[in-house]
Design an enzyme around this catalytic site. Sequence first.
Site, PDB file in Angstrom:
ATOM      1  N   ASP A  83     -33.402 -13.901 -32.789  1.00  0.00           N
ATOM      2  CA  ASP A  83     -33.483 -13.324 -34.139  1.00  0.00           C
ATOM      3  C   ASP A  83     -32.074 -13.134 -34.704  1.00  0.00           C
ATOM      4  OD1 ASP A  83     -34.793 -12.086 -36.307  1.00  0.00           O
ATOM      5  OD2 ASP A  83     -34.424 -10.091 -35.445  1.00  0.00           O
ATOM      6  N   HIS A  84     -31.843 -13.638 -35.912  1.00  0.00           N
ATOM      7  CA  HIS A  84     -30.539 -13.500 -36.590  1.00  0.00           C
ATOM      8  C   HIS A  84     -29.351 -13.966 -35.751  1.00  0.00           C
ATOM      9  CE1 HIS A  84     -32.136 -11.489 -40.136  1.00  0.00           C
ATOM     10  NE2 HIS A  84     -32.861 -10.724 -39.342  1.00  0.00           N
ATOM     11  N   GLY A 182     -35.217  -2.118 -41.737  1.00  0.00           N
ATOM     12  CA  GLY A 182     -35.303  -0.664 -41.723  1.00  0.00           C
ATOM     13  C   GLY A 182     -36.467  -0.212 -42.592  1.00  0.00           C
ATOM     14  N   HIS A 208     -39.106 -11.020 -43.028  1.00  0.00           N
ATOM     15  CA  HIS A 208     -38.244 -10.085 -42.290  1.00  0.00           C
ATOM     16  C   HIS A 208     -38.436  -8.682 -42.846  1.00  0.00           C
ATOM     17  CE1 HIS A 208     -35.463 -12.596 -39.776  1.00  0.00           C
ATOM     18  NE2 HIS A 208     -36.188 -13.520 -40.402  1.00  0.00           N
ATOM     19  N   GLY A 209     -37.984  -7.716 -42.048  1.00  0.00           N
ATOM     20  CA  GLY A 209     -38.024  -6.328 -42.534  1.00  0.00           C
ATOM     21  C   GLY A 209     -39.432  -5.788 -42.644  1.00  0.00           C
ATOM     22  N   ASN A 230     -41.709 -10.020 -38.969  1.00  0.00           N
ATOM     23  CA  ASN A 230     -40.784  -9.389 -38.021  1.00  0.00           C
ATOM     24  C   ASN A 230     -40.905  -7.870 -38.046  1.00  0.00           C
ATOM     25  OD1 ASN A 230     -39.841 -11.944 -37.599  1.00  0.00           O
ATOM     26  ND2 ASN A 230     -37.724 -11.516 -38.172  1.00  0.00           N
ATOM     27  N   ILE A 231     -41.036  -7.309 -36.852  1.00  0.00           N
ATOM     28  CA  ILE A 231     -41.095  -5.846 -36.719  1.00  0.00           C
ATOM     29  C   ILE A 231     -40.031  -5.402 -35.715  1.00  0.00           C
ATOM     30  CG2 ILE A 231     -42.519  -3.893 -35.937  1.00  0.00           C
ATOM     31  CD1 ILE A 231     -43.594  -4.988 -38.542  1.00  0.00           C
ATOM     32  N   THR A 233     -37.659  -2.075 -36.524  1.00  0.00           N
ATOM     33  CA  THR A 233     -37.414  -0.632 -36.638  1.00  0.00           C
ATOM     34  C   THR A 233     -38.579   0.204 -36.103  1.00  0.00           C
ATOM     35  OG1 THR A 233     -35.958  -1.020 -38.503  1.00  0.00           O
ATOM     36  CG2 THR A 233     -36.847   1.208 -38.301  1.00  0.00           C
TER      37      THR A 233
HETATM   38  O1  G3H Z   1     -35.125  -9.423 -37.846  1.00  0.00           O
HETATM   39  C1  G3H Z   1     -35.802  -8.426 -37.616  1.00  0.00           C
HETATM   40  C2  G3H Z   1     -36.709  -7.867 -38.579  1.00  0.00           C
HETATM   41  O2  G3H Z   1     -36.539  -8.419 -39.806  1.00  0.00           O
HETATM   42  C3  G3H Z   1     -36.945  -6.412 -38.420  1.00  0.00           C
HETATM   43  O3  G3H Z   1     -37.049  -5.688 -39.624  1.00  0.00           O
HETATM   44  O4  G3H Z   1     -36.503  -3.476 -38.666  1.00  0.00           O
HETATM   45  O5  G3H Z   1     -37.515  -3.646 -40.934  1.00  0.00           O
HETATM   46  O6  G3H Z   1     -38.867  -4.159 -38.921  1.00  0.00           O
HETATM   47  P1  G3H Z   1     -37.522  -4.150 -39.535  1.00  0.00           P
HETATM   48 ZN    ZN Z   2     -34.596  -9.739 -39.882  1.00  0.00          ZN
END
Ligand code: G3H
Ligand code: ZN
Length: 286
Positions: A83-84, A182, A208-209, A230-231, A233
């Site tokens: 990831d990233h 986040g 994402h996010g 993507n999960i 946080t």
């Molecule tokens: O790359 C990881 C995710 O995009 C996590 O996003 O922390 O908002 O769940 P999130």
């Molecule tokens: Zn991400």
Amino acid sequence: MVCHIKTIVKKAISNGYAIGAFNVHNLEAILGVVRAAQRAKSPAIIQVSEGAIKYIGLNNFVNITTDAVKNIAPRIPIAFNLDHGKNFEVVSDCLEAGFSSVHMDGSFLPLNENIKVTNEAMKEAKKYGAWVQGEVGPIMGGHGKIGGKLKSVPIADLNEVVEFVKKTNVDTLAAAVGTAHGVFCNETILMQLLRDIKQKTKKPFVLHGGSGVDIFKIKKSIKEGVNIINIGTDIKVAFSETLKKTCKENKHETDPRNLLRPTIEAVEKVVLQSMKIFGSVNQVKF
Ligand code: G3H
Ligand code: ZN
């Protein structure tokens, strides 16, 4: 079983649900995700960021997770993703370690440079038969950050996204469509932009996010063509809050297993909730 991401994504596309890509940071998170996948009979993607790789160790991650999947969820399809990945070295290391998917994140670069680094990753991944996720964005915020309002949530430019896909032909696509890393009160999903991106690129879309985004918007976005969510946080928070509470309530406990066991259950719970929202529960038929 640990399998190629393409098997999981193709099935999700034909059956109209999304796959959760869950960020793990330690053994307890790995166990929580694998247990949730088994319990929910749901396919899953387990992913590590560069930071998580530095903390766990790349080979430790691969060996521990492969073993956990074999022991706990032997018939559940689970794929690994970087990831990233911000540089070519980490992408190449993960490919060599056996990941079937790597995210080459050049979204912080000017478009031409992003296209260049993504094409280098594509060339390398081809040697291993792996998939590459590209990103046009960038997606802001911070993994693990909770509360408050982001000053602004940058949005990807549709023409740039289309040009990026045309010049890289990435296997999966991430783009800033209103979410942030986040949990923030001003996150959203711009459905029209998502629709346009899907219509013009026809690529599996990675949202994402995913933490902190309204459930109804998530469900709607899956109908509009989001295929992977993507999960990160939510998992960090479930782990940390549970650990803090357990330590506070058991000040004299000296066995780490007794302090950490509830964190595995907390991660499992939060992952299970996500799988329900994404529609991936009971999608694995034995
Ligand atoms: O790359 C990881 C995710 O995009 C996590 O996003 O922390 O908002 O769940 P999130
Ligand atoms: Zn991400």
